[in-house]
Structures are given as C-alpha cells and as structure tokens.
Design an enzyme around this catalytic site. Structure first.
Site, PDB file in Angstrom:
ATOM      1  CB  SER A   1     -13.622   5.113   0.529  1.00 55.05           C
ATOM      2  OG  SER A   1     -13.929   5.205  -0.840  1.00 55.05           O
TER       3      SER A   1
ATOM      4  CG  ASP B   1     -11.817   3.423  -3.493  1.00 55.06           C
ATOM      5  OD1 ASP B   1     -12.877   3.335  -2.856  1.00 55.06           O
ATOM      6  OD2 ASP B   1     -11.057   4.414  -3.405  1.00 55.06           O
TER       7      ASP B   1
ATOM      8  CD  GLN C   1     -15.622   1.985  -1.050  1.00 54.39           C
ATOM      9  OE1 GLN C   1     -16.322   2.630  -1.814  1.00 54.39           O
ATOM     10  NE2 GLN C   1     -14.323   1.806  -1.245  1.00 54.39           N
TER      11      GLN C   1
END
Length: 290
Positions: free
Chosen positions: A233, A209, A283
C-alpha cells in the site's frame, strides 16, 4: 476473563488500545508475527486512535488521508506523535506521525466533524447475495484444496474478521476470462467490539486495508495462490459518512479504474445491510513483478 490472544475480536480491541506516554504521544504494540512487515491497516487504525484520543470525543472522524512511507517491523513498538493542528467551531484537525526505531514509517491527517443537517443522496448498494448464504473464506479455501495449509490455519484462527467473498474465488488463469477489475466481500468482526464509536471506526480502518487492492489483481491473476507481484500500500484515504458498528455485517464493494506504471488504484464503498453507504475508500498500491 477471556484471554485476548485467544479471541481475535478482543485481540483487535487490545491492539487498538494505545499506551499514552506523554500529552500527545502514544505507543502501540506491534505483534511479533511471521510477516515481512507490519500490516498497514494496523498502523492506520492505531494512528487514528492516537488522533481521536486528543479530541473531546464529541466529533466523529469524517475523513483521513495517509501515506505508508516505510515498512514497519513486526514485534517492535510504534510511537505515534500527534500534532493538534486545529480546533475550530465545526472541525477538528490532527496530524499523526508514526515512528519506529527512530524512523518515520507512516503519517496521517484526520479531520473530525459533528454531522449537520444538509442534502441527502447516495449511490445504491449493488444487488448481492446475503452473507449467510456465502461460505467463509477459510471454508472456501479448504473446500478447494481439500485441507487448509498450516500457515493459513493459524492465520484463520487469529483473523479478527469473518470474510465472505460475493463471487467464488478464482483459482486458475482460465477462471480469469472475462473478469472485471472488481471485487466485493461481506465482512464483520468475529465478536463484539464494545460500544466506543472510535474503536469501531478504527477497526473498520484496519479492515479497509485488508483486500482493497484485490480489485486491481482480479483480471491479472488468481487472488489465492502464488503471487506474480510484490504488493504494498502506498497511500490510503477514507471518508466516513454515517455511524456504524464494525461487528455487524458490512459490504465492501471494490473496483479498480486503472493499473499502470507499477501502481494500481482501487476505490471502495462500504454499505450496511440496509443499503446505507457508510464509508468511501481510495487506495493506491505498488505492484512489482516477483
């Protein structure tokens, strides 16, 4: 004994070592840092630890799907509630809800599977320079600016990963000319992470991430410097294909097929130095003008 606070790799392992407070309930620390919100990779990694702690440990994680629902507050513990959805002959499924101050901030579904014999094929790893030939991220910033700002210096000292961009960083709008929506970095933990495969999987989840949304930004604005967008995110998915160690070099190759409607989509492939595809990542992020 080394103080984990002084060793970023040990600090990461310590961060992933949750306290079990009930049969299916775990508590994770959230460092009190000068951040607007808890780092999403931390929450995802801790949630996966909680899921893994409720299995027999014989089946590695093969996939996870997660949503970031609310920003977490730094310095406040996060409670992870695990639902044992299924224990089948081949697959184990867990659902995890992360709660902070009575509010759900994150949820995750993880699936565990013991690999079986089957077909074999993969996309090849792109040809890139070896990590040792590339500058560390902090050194590249220091070289460009002449010094490392105090805030970045503190961050560099606490960073649990050695990060080296395959292409030199772009600093000006002129540098963006002809840039494609792609980015690639070599990464590895800055120290040993032990031998527990679950720790390595959760540490890589943490790392995944860190910069995947870079690929969305590359054609739009320099990666380092004032941001024109507030980024967050939204969701995160990973598929784990082969065993790996996160304290050994891995290439994180990223691309963004589209950004529109205030959201940007990014895909990542993680390879080891031998060119084996280890993990696939997808993502979506929110991008709002500052």
């Amino acid at each position: 004994m080394t103080d984990p606070a002084e060793n970023p790799a040990e600090r990461l392992v310590d961060l992933l070592d949750l306290e079990q407070i009930e049969l299916n309930i775990f508590r994770g620390r959230s460092p009190d840092e000068s951040l607007q919100r808890v780092f999403g990779g931390q929450v995802a990694g801790q949630a996966l630890v909680a899921a893994g702690r409720t299995t027999d440990g014989q089946r590695p994680v093969h996939s996870l799907h997660a949503y970031f629902l609310r920003p977490g507050r730094p310095g406040v513990p996060i409670v992870y509630q695990v639902e044992r959805v299924r224990d089948g002959r081949s697959f184990t499924t867990r659902r995890v809800v992360a709660v902070q101050q009575g509010r759900t901030i994150f949820n995750l579904t993880a699936s565990f599977h013991l690999p079986e014999p089957g077909i074999e094929q993969q996309l090849p790893m792109p040809e890139v320079p070896e990590p040792e030939s590339l500058p560390k991220l902090a050194d590249e910033i220091r070289e460009h600016l002449g010094t490392l700002p105090e805030a970045l210096e503190r961050m560099a000292r606490r960073q649990p990963f050695d990060i080296r961009y395959v292409e030199r960083l772009r600093w000006t709008p002129e540098d963006l000319e002809g840039a494609e929506s792609r980015s690639a970095v070599w990464m590895r933990a800055v120290g040993p992470l032990g031998d527990d495969p679950l720790v390595h999987t959760c540490a890589l989840t943490y790392a995944s991430d860190m910069m995947l949304l870079d690929a969305v930004r590359v054609p739009i604005e320099p990666l380092w410097g004032p941001r024109g967008f507030d980024m967050a995110s939204l969701d995160h998915a990973m598929w784990f294909h082969r065993p790996f160690r996160t304290d050994e070099w891995f290439l994180y190759d990223q691309e963004s097929p589209i950004a529109t409607g205030g959201r940007g989509l990014a895909r990542g492939r993680i390879y080891d130095r031998a060119g084996r595809l280890l993990v696939s990542v997808v993502q979506e992020g929110l991008f709002r003008p500052v």
